[in-house]
Design a protein around this motif. Structure first.
Motif, PDB file in Angstrom:
ATOM      1  N   TYR A   1       1.055   0.272  -4.894  1.00 19.72           N
ATOM      2  CA  TYR A   1       1.609   0.628  -3.595  1.00 19.72           C
ATOM      3  C   TYR A   1       2.008   2.094  -3.640  1.00 19.72           C
ATOM      4  CZ  TYR A   1       4.601   0.385   0.543  1.00 19.72           C
ATOM      5  OH  TYR A   1       5.171   0.582   1.765  1.00 19.72           O
TER       6      TYR A   1
ATOM      7  N   ARG B   1      10.005  -3.363   1.602  1.00 23.13           N
ATOM      8  CA  ARG B   1       8.932  -3.283   0.604  1.00 23.13           C
ATOM      9  C   ARG B   1       8.992  -1.954  -0.137  1.00 23.13           C
ATOM     10  NH1 ARG B   1       2.436  -3.738   0.825  1.00 23.13           N
ATOM     11  NH2 ARG B   1       2.216  -3.817  -1.422  1.00 23.13           N
ATOM     12  N   LEU B   2       9.223  -0.867   0.601  1.00 24.06           N
ATOM     13  CA  LEU B   2       9.327   0.449  -0.029  1.00 24.06           C
ATOM     14  C   LEU B   2      10.497   0.477  -1.006  1.00 24.06           C
ATOM     15  CD1 LEU B   2       8.469   3.413  -0.210  1.00 24.06           C
ATOM     16  CD2 LEU B   2       9.899   3.869   1.775  1.00 24.06           C
TER      17      LEU B   2
ATOM     18  N   TRP C   1       4.249   4.222  -3.091  1.00 24.09           N
ATOM     19  CA  TRP C   1       5.636   4.374  -2.674  1.00 24.09           C
ATOM     20  C   TRP C   1       6.092   5.821  -2.683  1.00 24.09           C
ATOM     21  CZ3 TRP C   1       9.152   6.453  -6.025  1.00 24.09           C
ATOM     22  CH2 TRP C   1       8.838   6.432  -7.375  1.00 24.09           C
TER      23      TRP C   1
ATOM     24  N   GLU D   1       9.580  -1.516  -4.176  1.00 30.02           N
ATOM     25  CA  GLU D   1       8.635  -0.803  -5.043  1.00 30.02           C
ATOM     26  C   GLU D   1       9.307   0.357  -5.765  1.00 30.02           C
ATOM     27  OE1 GLU D   1       5.618  -1.655  -5.847  1.00 30.02           O
ATOM     28  OE2 GLU D   1       5.427  -3.325  -4.458  1.00 30.02           O
TER      29      GLU D   1
ATOM     30  N   ILE E   1      10.382   3.245  10.827  1.00 29.54           N
ATOM     31  CA  ILE E   1       9.799   2.323   9.848  1.00 29.54           C
ATOM     32  C   ILE E   1      10.468   0.963  10.045  1.00 29.54           C
ATOM     33  CG2 ILE E   1      11.428   3.048   8.066  1.00 29.54           C
ATOM     34  CD1 ILE E   1       9.264   2.537   5.988  1.00 29.54           C
ATOM     35  N   SER E   2       9.658  -0.093  10.042  1.00 30.98           N
ATOM     36  CA  SER E   2      10.209  -1.424  10.289  1.00 30.98           C
ATOM     37  C   SER E   2      11.040  -1.885   9.086  1.00 30.98           C
ATOM     38  CB  SER E   2       9.082  -2.425  10.558  1.00 30.98           C
ATOM     39  OG  SER E   2       8.365  -2.678   9.375  1.00 30.98           O
TER      40      SER E   2
ATOM     41  N   ARG F   1      10.804  -4.649   7.487  1.00 30.57           N
ATOM     42  CA  ARG F   1       9.952  -5.249   6.463  1.00 30.57           C
ATOM     43  C   ARG F   1       9.333  -4.168   5.585  1.00 30.57           C
ATOM     44  NH1 ARG F   1       4.485  -6.324   6.244  1.00 30.57           N
ATOM     45  NH2 ARG F   1       4.196  -5.684   8.393  1.00 30.57           N
ATOM     46  N   ARG F   2       8.831  -3.109   6.197  1.00 30.71           N
ATOM     47  CA  ARG F   2       8.222  -2.023   5.416  1.00 30.71           C
ATOM     48  C   ARG F   2       9.281  -1.260   4.617  1.00 30.71           C
ATOM     49  NH1 ARG F   2       4.122  -1.160   9.860  1.00 30.71           N
ATOM     50  NH2 ARG F   2       2.371  -2.372   9.061  1.00 30.71           N
ATOM     51  N   ARG F   3      10.472  -1.129   5.213  1.00 27.87           N
ATOM     52  CA  ARG F   3      11.565  -0.468   4.487  1.00 27.87           C
ATOM     53  C   ARG F   3      11.940  -1.280   3.257  1.00 27.87           C
ATOM     54  NH1 ARG F   3      16.874  -0.795   3.716  1.00 27.87           N
ATOM     55  NH2 ARG F   3      18.101   1.105   3.671  1.00 27.87           N
TER      56      ARG F   3
ATOM     57  N   TYR G   1       8.987   9.157   4.828  1.00 25.15           N
ATOM     58  CA  TYR G   1      10.101   8.600   5.585  1.00 25.15           C
ATOM     59  C   TYR G   1      11.472   8.996   5.046  1.00 25.15           C
ATOM     60  CZ  TYR G   1       6.631   5.621   7.825  1.00 25.15           C
ATOM     61  OH  TYR G   1       5.570   5.153   8.527  1.00 25.15           O
TER      62      TYR G   1
ATOM     63  N   LYS H   1       4.979   7.284   0.637  1.00 25.85           N
ATOM     64  CA  LYS H   1       5.758   6.682   1.725  1.00 25.85           C
ATOM     65  C   LYS H   1       7.201   7.183   1.704  1.00 25.85           C
ATOM     66  CE  LYS H   1       2.621   3.584   3.030  1.00 25.85           C
ATOM     67  NZ  LYS H   1       2.038   3.512   4.341  1.00 25.85           N
TER      68      LYS H   1
END
Length: 151
Positions: free
Chosen positions: A36, A74-75, A38, A78, A67-68, A70-72, A45, A41
């Motif tokens: 990923y 996941r980031l 990260w 990671e 950033i949603s 869910r994506r926050r 962000y 990303k």
């Protein structure tokens, strides 16, 4: 002729299963090697994440993050798995040391304390009550005597 056809079908099935097995292995290898991105990303962000967890106020209007959640999440996961620090979480409040409990129990304990205090003061309260009652009786007798004299 029938035996040849069965043998041909068996060979085709073996070849197909070998190809499918190789395809699954190549997909698993690709998934296992995928990382990923990260770092990219996080760089993209970074200023957005520093504004808050859910959003921020700008010119009197609430703006959600670009950033949603869910994506926050996941980031964040990671970054933490990679061993880096995640400085965008809000400060945690102190945990409560006193347990709240039920209001009924608390009120009952307060009533028992108040009752104990009042019971200690009870002899004085009774003496005051008797004195007030005696004074009222004496005043009534005096009023009756004055009224009898006036008649």
């Amino acid at each position: 002729m029938c035996t040849g056809l069965i043998g041909l079908l068996t060979n085709l099935a073996n070849v197909a299963s070998d190809m499918a097995g190789k395809a699954v292995k190549s997909v698993a290898k690709a998934v296992g090697e995928y990382q990923y991105p990260w770092g990219e990303k996080l760089a993209k962000y970074k200023d957005e994440l520093s504004k808050g967890v859910w959003g921020y106020w700008e010119l009197g209007a609430w703006k959600p993050l670009s950033i949603s959640a869910r994506r926050r999440a996941r980031l964040r996961k990671e970054v933490l798995l990679a061993g880096a620090d995640w400085e965008f979480d809000p400060e945690r409040k102190e945990m409560r040391t006193k347990r709240k409990g039920h209001k009924v129990d608390r009120l009952a304990a307060e009533k028992r304390e108040r009752t104990a205090e009042l019971m200690e003061a009870m002899p004085q309260m009774l003496a005051d009550y008797r004195k007030r009652r005696w004074e009222r009786k004496m005043k009534a007798e005096d009023d009756a005597a004055k009224k009898a004299l006036q008649e």
